[in-house]
Structure formats: structure tokens, C-alpha cells
Design a protein around this motif. Structure first.
Motif, PDB file in Angstrom:
ATOM      1  N   LEU A  42       0.819  -1.211   0.000  1.00  0.00           N
ATOM      2  CA  LEU A  42       0.000   0.000   0.000  1.00  0.00           C
ATOM      3  C   LEU A  42       0.855   1.265   0.000  1.00  0.00           C
ATOM      4  N   PRO A  43       1.919   1.364   0.832  1.00  0.00           N
ATOM      5  CA  PRO A  43       2.763   2.560   0.734  1.00  0.00           C
ATOM      6  C   PRO A  43       3.367   2.755  -0.655  1.00  0.00           C
ATOM      7  N   LEU A  44       3.644   1.650  -1.351  1.00  0.00           N
ATOM      8  CA  LEU A  44       4.185   1.772  -2.709  1.00  0.00           C
ATOM      9  C   LEU A  44       3.161   2.390  -3.642  1.00  0.00           C
ATOM     10  N   LEU A  45       1.916   1.919  -3.537  1.00  0.00           N
ATOM     11  CA  LEU A  45       0.852   2.454  -4.381  1.00  0.00           C
ATOM     12  C   LEU A  45       0.647   3.930  -4.118  1.00  0.00           C
ATOM     13  N   LEU A  46       0.609   4.315  -2.847  1.00  0.00           N
ATOM     14  CA  LEU A  46       0.378   5.712  -2.496  1.00  0.00           C
ATOM     15  C   LEU A  46       1.564   6.582  -2.896  1.00  0.00           C
ATOM     16  N   GLY A  47       2.784   6.056  -2.701  1.00  0.00           N
ATOM     17  CA  GLY A  47       3.961   6.811  -3.110  1.00  0.00           C
ATOM     18  C   GLY A  47       4.027   6.999  -4.616  1.00  0.00           C
ATOM     19  N   SER A  59      -3.260  -0.052  14.868  1.00  0.00           N
ATOM     20  CA  SER A  59      -2.452   0.613  13.838  1.00  0.00           C
ATOM     21  C   SER A  59      -3.170   0.670  12.497  1.00  0.00           C
ATOM     22  N   SER A  60      -4.118  -0.256  12.254  1.00  0.00           N
ATOM     23  CA  SER A  60      -4.861  -0.262  10.989  1.00  0.00           C
ATOM     24  C   SER A  60      -5.880   0.863  10.897  1.00  0.00           C
ATOM     25  N   LEU A  61      -6.211   1.499  12.014  1.00  0.00           N
ATOM     26  CA  LEU A  61      -7.226   2.545  12.009  1.00  0.00           C
ATOM     27  C   LEU A  61      -6.801   3.765  11.195  1.00  0.00           C
ATOM     28  N   VAL A  62      -5.535   3.864  10.873  1.00  0.00           N
ATOM     29  CA  VAL A  62      -5.053   5.005  10.099  1.00  0.00           C
ATOM     30  C   VAL A  62      -5.249   4.792   8.595  1.00  0.00           C
ATOM     31  N   LEU A  63      -5.579   3.591   8.179  1.00  0.00           N
ATOM     32  CA  LEU A  63      -5.627   3.272   6.753  1.00  0.00           C
ATOM     33  C   LEU A  63      -6.584   4.141   5.931  1.00  0.00           C
ATOM     34  N   PRO A  64      -7.789   4.450   6.411  1.00  0.00           N
ATOM     35  CA  PRO A  64      -8.673   5.272   5.563  1.00  0.00           C
ATOM     36  C   PRO A  64      -8.055   6.584   5.101  1.00  0.00           C
ATOM     37  N   LEU A  65      -7.151   7.147   5.878  1.00  0.00           N
ATOM     38  CA  LEU A  65      -6.506   8.402   5.478  1.00  0.00           C
ATOM     39  C   LEU A  65      -5.624   8.233   4.251  1.00  0.00           C
ATOM     40  N   ARG A  66      -5.203   7.008   3.981  1.00  0.00           N
ATOM     41  CA  ARG A  66      -4.275   6.782   2.872  1.00  0.00           C
ATOM     42  C   ARG A  66      -4.944   6.926   1.513  1.00  0.00           C
ATOM     43  N   ALA A  67      -6.238   7.170   1.505  1.00  0.00           N
ATOM     44  CA  ALA A  67      -6.954   7.334   0.235  1.00  0.00           C
ATOM     45  C   ALA A  67      -6.788   8.734  -0.343  1.00  0.00           C
ATOM     46  N   TYR A  68      -6.036   9.602   0.323  1.00  0.00           N
ATOM     47  CA  TYR A  68      -5.916  10.987  -0.139  1.00  0.00           C
ATOM     48  C   TYR A  68      -4.486  11.464   0.065  1.00  0.00           C
ATOM     49  N   ASN A  69      -3.968  12.187  -0.919  1.00  0.00           N
ATOM     50  CA  ASN A  69      -2.627  12.761  -0.797  1.00  0.00           C
ATOM     51  C   ASN A  69      -2.767  14.185  -0.271  1.00  0.00           C
ATOM     52  N   PHE A  70      -2.503  14.364   1.021  1.00  0.00           N
ATOM     53  CA  PHE A  70      -2.760  15.638   1.676  1.00  0.00           C
ATOM     54  C   PHE A  70      -1.686  16.695   1.397  1.00  0.00           C
ATOM     55  N   THR A  71      -0.556  16.302   0.842  1.00  0.00           N
ATOM     56  CA  THR A  71       0.531  17.271   0.657  1.00  0.00           C
ATOM     57  C   THR A  71       0.859  17.565  -0.804  1.00  0.00           C
TER      58      THR A  71
END
Length: 491
Positions: A262-267, A335-347
Motif C-alpha cells: 500500500l505505501p508503494l501504491l500511495l507513493g 495501527s490499521s485505524l489510520v488506513l482510511p486516510l491513505r486514500a488521499y494525498n494531503f501534501t
């Protein structure tokens, strides 16, 4: 190979294609790393596994410190400007950069000797010293759109990584021999990437030399932000690997492990967005539309994955780790509770606008808040409280970045998010995965539950990618198509 969009071609297709290519470039090394993690978790003693992962945690943090934000800086500018910066660097500046990397590598080597690493100190230091220029040259090669060549190099490195770990588990190699293999593979990768970077540099011969001080502000904030972000991601593990016994650290590591790939996809998506935003004449309205469209696609991947991990967590740990790390499941849940935030690039938009100070401030506030919450939550919840501190601070950081972006664009923060698609997806995937888990639990074993549930999520991801690729539902549609010149490229 240069993968250039055709004149008049869809920028949405370019964005999706670039994201997919970058993801695949980074996928195979990550796949080999995940395979090694599973093999060692299942077949090696927890004490050894804890020492092994301690090495990689330290390497992750110190490599970013050694890189000084250079890979991200390279991807933040058009190719001609980066080549101009390379031409403008003085021997003294190059020597200072090299000395810094050497100093960090020596520190890493000494650290291995202090903590009793399974790898030799000189090997560890050399490995870090090689991997730092590899990261910078890979970014430069990606900027030159040499995607296929970089992908082949990473596949070859992943093969060596996976094979050497298979031999380690099979007792055909010891720890130092394993790292010896990786040193040779990294050296060969460095030479090959150097050739690719040299080829791209020669293609930019007309670039005018540019002094480094012209990008000093962005570089400083980029480097500081990357270090802070890496510290935020790994600081709990980095600190605990010096405090906890190796076996207990192994439990914490597996419980707070990032979801593989998942970090690879988001990156990859973030890098593609960043360079897509650099296209000339692109108005902010279209940049925001592209960002929201990408968030709609990402949420259709992230949300089902989140609910799969939420509902199938016990079965997943039983199958992957053979019930050796069941005590890590509560940590994993938090730690999985943070996952929904990964659907958006905030920066992405902030970085495009050069708001390095805002990004750095958010990262520092994030880290400070996590530190402030860590101890009281640890006293209240144990190690799960440490994980929860980072979850809470991440949500606060996302809110800060969203507010700053809204102020920058003069819009409401609600207008920056694809709220309606997100609501339907979140509710739909949540109910669907809950019902699927309840049905499978009544019929199948835990192995079949993971296989069937994981296959369902995989099919959803493939459908989302297919719909985005074919342009259906406007997932990555932008209002106009533009010509992209060689000087304004994405990767």
C-alpha cells in the motif's frame, strides 16, 4: 525506454500509467521483502527475527537521513532544471554531500556493533553507503522516463533478495553471507543506474547550470520533512528496538507492520500527481479535479482493504504467521485505524505550490503530538497505546494539511474531498466485508476464509484499476488533454 504521452493524449491516462509503472518498479523488491518477513516469522526464532528487523528499522531511518531529501527534490522539478542543478554543483558541495553520506554510514556501522546485529558492522555501513546514491540515481532515471530499465533492475535485485533469504531459512547461508549477496547486488544496481542517469544527463546538454542556493529553501524543507516523516513512521520501532527484548520487539514489529504494497501504491500515485501538476498552463481547478479523482480511485482500493484487515485480522495472523504472533493482533487492529486516510494525498498541492514550511510544520506537530500522547496512552493501554498515539496524531496532521490547502486555494475544506463517493464506498465496503466474513466463518476454515476474502478484495482492486484505465465513471478524467513536452515529464 522513454514512455511519452502522445500529443493530445489524455493526461488521466498518463497519470494512471505513470502511477502503475512506478508501483511495479517498487513492487518486486517489496514483494521479496514481504516474503522474507513471512519466512523468517514462521521458521526462525523470535529472538533472531527481532534482531533482524531491528537492522532494517535502523537502516530505513538512517538512509533517509543520509539522502537529505535529494530523491524527492529531484522529482519536484522538470528534467532540465534538475540537470542544471547537477551542472551547477561545485566540487566542494559534492564533497560535503559525500562526506555526510559516509558519516551516516559509519554511524550505522557502529550502531550495529553496539546492538549486536546479526550482520557485520562493516557490511552494514557499506550497504547504507551504496543504497543512498542508488535512491538518488533511481529518482533521476525515473525523471528521464527510463521506466522499463529501472523496473528490470529492481526485479533482478528482488530476485537476489528473495533467493538469499530462502537460502538463509534453508541454512545454506548465514546472516553475513546473506548481506554479502545484497552488497554485490546493490553495487551492480548502482553501476547500472549510474549509466541510466548519465544517459539522461547527456540528453539535457542544453540545460543551463543552476546554483544549489536557488532551491535551498525547498531542499531544506524537503529534507527536514522526509526525516520527520520517516521518524514518525519508524520512531516507535526505532526506539523500542533498543528497549524491548528481541522477541517482544518482534511481536510489536509484526503488530504495527505497514500493509504490504500500500505505501508503494500511495507513493507512486503521489509522485505521478506531483509531476503531473507541473504541466504548463494547468489551472488549479484541474489540479484539484485530478487530485479528487485520484482519491476516488484510491479509496476504492484502500477502503475494502481496510475492512478486510479489520474483520479478517485473526484469520490473517493465523495463516501468515502460523499463530506464532497472535499476541500482536490487538496492536495490528489499532495501527490499521489510520488506513482510511491513505486514500488521499494531503501534501501534493502544498508541495507543488512550494509550501515547504507548511509541510514541515505539519510533520513536526505530528511527531510532537505523538510523543506527547505516547507515554500516557502506554500507561493506559500498554503497547497498543503507543500505536494509538501515532494514529491520533496522523488524523490531526491530515486535518492541518487539509485546512492549509483550503486556505491556499480559497475554498472550503469540504470542496477538496470527494465526500459523496467516499461515503458510499465506506458504507458499502464495510457492510459487504462484514457480511462476507460472517458467511465464510460459518462455512470455511481460516485458510479458506483468507483466500476467499482476499480474492474478493483483489477482484475489487482489479475492477477499479480496469475502470480507471478505460476511463469509465470518470475516475481519472480531467477536463482537458494537453501536449507534454520532453522538458515537462511525469514518471
Amino acid at each position: 525506454m522513454n514512455v511519452m504521452p502522445k500529443p493530445g493524449g489524455s493526461t488521466s491516462g498518463t497519470l494512471l500509467g505513470n502511477s502503475a509503472y512506478i508501483f511495479l518498479i517498487r513492487f518486486f523488491p517489496a514483494l521479496a521483502s514481504v516474503a522474507a518477513l513471512v519466512w523468517l516469522s514462521r521458521y526462525m526464532e523470535p529472538a533472531y527475527y527481532g534482531r533482524y528487523q531491528s537492522f532494517w528499522v535502523q537502516w530505513q531511518v538512517l538512509q533517509v537521513v543520509a539522502c537529505l531529501g535529494l530523491p524527492t527534490l529531484v522529482l519536484s522539478y522538470p528534467a532540465a532544471r534538475v540537470s542544471g542543478l547537477a551542472k551547477g554543483i561545485t566540487r566542494k558541495q559534492a564533497a560535503l554531500l559525500g562526506s555526510w553520506m559516509l558519516l551516516v554510514a559509519i554511524g550505522f556501522a557502529l550502531l550495529q556493533q553496539y546492538v549486536g546485529s546479526p550482520f557485520g558492522p562493516w557490511q552494514a555501513g557499506t550497504f547504507l553507503l551504496l543504497s543512498t546514491p542508488v535512491a538518488v540515481l533511481e529518482a533521476f532515471a525515473l525523471l528521464g522516463r527510463q521506466l522499463r530499465s529501472v523496473a528490470l533492475l529492481n526485479v533482478a535485485y528482488a530476485g537476489v533478495f528473495g533467493l538469499s533469504h530462502a537460502f538463509l531459512v534453508g541454512r545454506l547461508l548465514n546472516s553475513e553471507q546473506l548481506l554479502g549477496w545484497l552488497l554485490v547486488a546493490n553495487l551492480l544496481r548502482l553501476v547500472a543506474l549510474g549509466q541510466l542517469a548519465r544517459r539522461h544527463y547527456r540528453s539535457q546538454e542544453s540545460a543551463v547550470p543552476i546554483q544549489l542556493h536557488t532551491v535551498q529553501s525547498l531542499w531544506m524543507h524537503t529534507a527536514l520533512n522526509e526525516v520527520v516523516q520517516m521518524l514518525f513512521r519508524w520512531v516507535d520501532k526505532f526506539a523500542l528496538n533498543f528497549v524491548l527484548p528481541a522477541a517482544l520487539f518482534a511481536l510489536y514489529f509484526n503488530g504495527t507492520l505497514d500493509v504490504p504494497f500500500l505505501p508503494l501504491l500511495l507513493g507512486a500515485t503521489g509522485s505521478a500527481l506531483l509531476l503531473h501538476f507541473n504541466q504548463p498552463g494547468l489551472p488549479d481547478a484541474e489540479r484539484l479535479a485530478t487530485l479528487k479523482s485520484a482519491a476516488t480511485v484510491l479509496s476504492a482500493i484502500v477502503f475494502p482493504l481496510f475492512f478486510f484487515l479489520l474483520f479478517f485480522r485473526y484469520e490473517l495472523f493465523g495463516v501468515v504467521f502460523a499463530h506464532r504472533y497472535d499476541g500482536a493482533v490487538p496492536l495490528f487492529l489499532v495501527s490499521s485505524l489510520v488506513l482510511p486516510l491513505r486514500a488521499y494525498n494531503f501534501t501534493a498541492l502544498l508541495q507543488h505550490k512550494g509550501c515547504g514550511r507548511v509541510i514541515t510544520t505539519g510533520a513536526l506537530l505530528d511527531l510532537l503530538l505523538a510523543f506527547a500522547l505516547m507515554y500516557p496512552l502506554y500507561r493506559l493501554l500498554g503497547l497498543s497505546g503507543v500505536a494509538l498515539a501515532f494514529v491520533i496524531s496522523t488524523y490531526c496532521q491530515a486535518g492541518y494539511y487539509l485546512a492549509q490547502t483550503a486556505q491556499l486555494l480559497g475554498q472550503s475544506w469540504v470542496d477538496l474531498l470527494p465526500c459523496r463517493p467516499w461515503l458510499f464506498q465506506f458504507v458499502g465496503f464495510g457492510i459487504g466485508l462484514f457480511l462476507l466474513h460472517s458467511l465464510l466463518a460459518a462455512v470455511f476454515s481460516e485458510q479458506l476464509m483468507v483466500v476467499v476474502g482476499g480474492s474478493g478484495v483483489g477482484l475489487v482492486v482489479l475492477l477499479v484499476v480496469w475502470r480507471a484505465k478505460t476511463g469509465k465513471a470518470g475516475l481519472l478524467h480531467t477536463p482537458t488533454s494537453e501536449k507534454v513536452t520532453p522538458e515537462r515529464i511525469g514518471h
